[in-house]
Write an enzyme that holds these catalytic residues in place. Structure first.
Site, PDB file in Angstrom:
ATOM      1  N   GLU A   2       0.868  -1.187   0.000  1.00 57.65           N
ATOM      2  CA  GLU A   2       0.000   0.000   0.000  1.00 57.65           C
ATOM      3  C   GLU A   2       0.897   1.226   0.000  1.00 57.65           C
ATOM      4  O   GLU A   2       1.621   1.473   0.954  1.00 57.65           O
ATOM      5  CB  GLU A   2      -0.889   0.041   1.242  1.00 57.65           C
ATOM      6  CG  GLU A   2      -2.174  -0.729   1.094  1.00 57.65           C
ATOM      7  CD  GLU A   2      -2.081  -2.100   1.723  1.00 57.65           C
ATOM      8  OE1 GLU A   2      -1.476  -2.208   2.796  1.00 57.65           O
ATOM      9  OE2 GLU A   2      -2.597  -3.062   1.141  1.00 57.65           O
ATOM     10  N   ASP A  51      -5.390   8.446  11.128  1.00 60.81           N
ATOM     11  CA  ASP A  51      -4.028   8.022  11.430  1.00 60.81           C
ATOM     12  C   ASP A  51      -3.507   8.575  12.739  1.00 60.81           C
ATOM     13  O   ASP A  51      -3.790   9.705  13.118  1.00 60.81           O
ATOM     14  CB  ASP A  51      -3.089   8.440  10.287  1.00 60.81           C
ATOM     15  CG  ASP A  51      -3.303   7.572   9.063  1.00 60.81           C
ATOM     16  OD1 ASP A  51      -3.145   6.344   9.194  1.00 60.81           O
ATOM     17  OD2 ASP A  51      -3.664   8.108   7.997  1.00 60.81           O
TER      18      ASP A  51
END
Lengths: 406, 253
Positions: B45, B56
């Site tokens: 990814e 995140d």
């Protein structure tokens, strides 16, 4: 004559209101990671039903009356009117408990959180007004409260940080990015991802994923609901010629406009923060500088680079220092329903001083931006202009002192 | 058949690695991808950095901020990856937030991905309903798979809906958290892994969030098809640079 009932909680379904999918024209929606989906979806399914419960309305309006001190006065500003050649009324949200309009929404959302069975509250804050309003209602209800605030804002709004702490809230600094409102909002969203079960996020502005913009707007719509009957008492008419409000994310503006959105004879005026000037690179005038994009879970106008990175806004006023604007306002702007202006730091400070000396009212610098409209637009002598005086200037005293070298 | 679909058919537990493009230095992107494949990683990814990465934790936030400072943009990334298919054959996925893709132009972005040989996208803040109504046709036109996330809070009903909309794998977020914040899996995760396995979904699941070493990798893949390591790998790059990626991967592979 006071209008009875609580129709501020019922949508009119007009074209400037949210549709059933959560959009205002092309703006709005819920662009959220799957981690937030269950919470936002629960809220979406239940918010209108809960708000329309009789017991909810009773408790909400009782608290607005006895605790917040509503209705807030609609005051005819005689000397300001003489100076600027119009009939200027001030909607005194600055007289609310905690000093700004923010508390209308936090009272509503804390009652919502209780009915959703939530036991922990999180919030973001810029100037600290929404943080204080959230900490206040959490103290009132005995619910644990965590407020995220940018590290830079913590430094420039010290009295509000102290108030939140005194009210029992935990203030957590946001240290990422520009360390202001945008980053505090990011941190609050991350907290909600980490605490999906027990926590309700009280968003303070008319932003975020659907249903937040609509829910916040409905709680704030008590402002325009009152303006209507108050103006009837004073002028024998419900509709002014203009309503004027400052816009950061846009919650006071949304509440001030709400009941006039579908009244075409009422001119809607928004004043954004131009900072040091629209072309200075230090500005928060989203309508002039923004493009459609995604911020904090909604599709709206926002300031960004060509590559889609959100840029850092600037305004002397921490409450307007936000790179986006609520989706309802984006729609009002692009559809032409509202006139958008922007006021620089200097214009807002000058307007704040003028209001202080003509009417004996020191406004929040955010509200000072709204009053800078008189430097940009000439009204007719018989125009009835209602100004949203969204907050009081106590929290900004140090900024005023430094600026005017008082 | 798409490379992701082919890879998912292999009879092994898949190791996927996430890293932020343009980190630690602007030009490290291609070397990291090549080294990961050389050392036996099954899928990558490639993180397209964003200024406001809502899902995140601090590690990926900081790597994103650094990558943007280094000058990474969608355009730069596409230029860097122009010849990637001459050297790399494992599935490559671009993972990022929706706004940069929207600004680039969704169709233009997908077309570029197709030209380069990108196999799929993961855009956590592009909701399922908007994807299906507005963008699915474009993704399919360019042969790109769109991977959706599920979490321990996702209802069975919605998981079934997501399963139906998916054609590659389901990105199974291991716990209620942002990236990089949990250490180790407890009873709660195991119950969640069991629950998902019992649903017998059409699409295989790859577990992400909270995997950092061989122990967590094995736990995560007991039921699932594979697992993704992100924050732990970025931490490794921060501490060790890009010179000995093999030492990180060899501990798991």
């Amino acid at each position: 004559m006071k209008k009875s009932g609580h129709d501020s909680l019922f949508g009119s379904g007009g074209k400037f209101h949210v549709n059933e999918k959560g959009y205002y024209g092309e703006f709005g929606g819920a662009f959220i990671p799957e981690m937030l989906y269950p919470n936002v979806e629960e809220l979406r399914q239940k918010y209108l039903e809960i708000m329309n419960e009789e017991s909810f309305q009773k408790e909400f309006h009782q608290l607005l009356k006895d605790y917040v001190g509503r209705p807030s006065p609609l005051y005819f500003a005689k000397r300001l009117s003489e100076k600027h050649g119009a009939k200027i009324y001030l909607k005194r949200e600055d007289l609310n408990h905690t000093g700004a309009h923010k508390v209308n929404n936090t009272v509503g959302q804390i009652l919502m959180a209780k009915r959703l069975g939530k036991t922990r509250i999180i919030a973001e804050t810029g100037a600290g007004q929404h943080g204080v309003a959230t900490a206040t209602v959490c103290a009132l209800m005995g619910i644990h409260c965590v407020v995220y605030m940018g590290e830079i804002d913590i430094a420039r709004q010290a009295p509000n940080v102290a108030r939140m702490k005194m009210l029992g809230a935990e203030v957590r600094p946001a240290t990422s990015g520009s360390k202001t409102l945008k980053d505090a909002t990011n941190e609050a969203i991350r907290d909600w991802i980490n605490n999906p079960v027990d926590t309700h996020y009280i968003i303070g502005s008319a932003i975020g994923p659907h249903p937040y913009p609509d829910m916040v707007t409905r709680f704030q719509s008590v402002i325009s609901e009152e303006i209507k009957w108050q103006l009837m008492e004073k002028e024998g008419r419900e509709n002014p010629d203009y309503v004027v409000a400052c816009i950061g994310g846009g919650s006071n503006a949304a509440g001030t406009y709400y009941h006039f959105l579908d009244e075409p004879e009422v001119g809607i005026i928004a004043v954004e923060a131009a900072g040091k000037g629209i072309d200075s690179g230090e500005s928060a005038a989203t309508s002039a500088l923004g493009k459609i994009g995604i911020i904090h879970g909604c599709k709206t106008m926002l300031m960004q680079t060509a590559d889609g990175q959100i840029t850092e806004p600037y305004s002397i006023s921490a409450g307007l220092d936000y790179p986006g604007v609520g989706p309802m306002h984006s729609h009002l702007y692009t559809s032409g329903r509202a006139e958008f202006y922007s006021a620089t730091d200097d214009e807002a400070m000058t307007a704040g001083l003028e209001l202080s000396q003509l009417e004996g009212i020191i406004p929040a610098i955010e509200s000072g931006h709204a009053f800078a409209i008189f430097q940009h637009k000439k009204f007719k002598p018989d125009d009835v202009v209602v100004m949203s005086l969204s907050g009081r200037g106590d929290k900004d005293l140090q900024t005023y002192i430094d600026y005017f070298k008082i | 058949m798409n490379r992701i679909q082919q890879k998912l058919r292999e009879d092994k537990k898949l190791l996927s690695i996430y890293f932020t493009a343009g980190y630690p230095s602007l030009k490290s992107t291609v070397q990291i991808i090549e080294d990961l494949e050389k050392n036996g990683v099954d899928m990558i990814e490639i993180g397209l950095p964003f200024s406001d990465p809502l899902a995140d934790g601090p590690t990926i936030q900081e790597s994103s901020t650094a990558a943007l400072k280094n000058g990474m943009t969608s355009d730069v990334l596409f230029k860097q990856l122009k010849d990637i298919r001459k050297t790399v054959s494992i599935p490559l996925i671009i993972m990022g937030y929706f706004n940069p893709v929207l600004q680039y132009g969704v169709e233009k972005f997908c077309k570029k991905c197709h030209e380069i040989g990108i196999d799929g996208l993961i855009l956590p803040d592009l909701p399922l309903d908007v994807y299906e109504s507005d963008y699915k046709a474009i993704f399919e036109k360019y042969g790109l798979l769109n991977m959706f996330l599920i979490t321990p809070q996702t209802s069975d009903e919605r998981i079934r809906q997501i399963d139906k909309a998916s054609k590659g794998f389901i990105y199974m977020v291991s716990s209620a958290s942002v990236t990089g914040s949990k250490s180790g899996f407890g009873k709660e995760q195991e119950a969640y892994f069991e629950r998902i396995a019992a649903l017998k979904l059409a699409n295989p699941q790859i577990v992400g969030f909270g995997i950092k070493d061989i122990e967590t990798f094995e736990k995560a893949t007991r039921k699932a098809k594979g697992a993704i390591i992100g924050s732990a790998f970025i931490k490794f790059l921060t501490e060790n640079g890009t010179g000995n990626i093999h030492s990180f991967i060899n501990k798991i592979r």
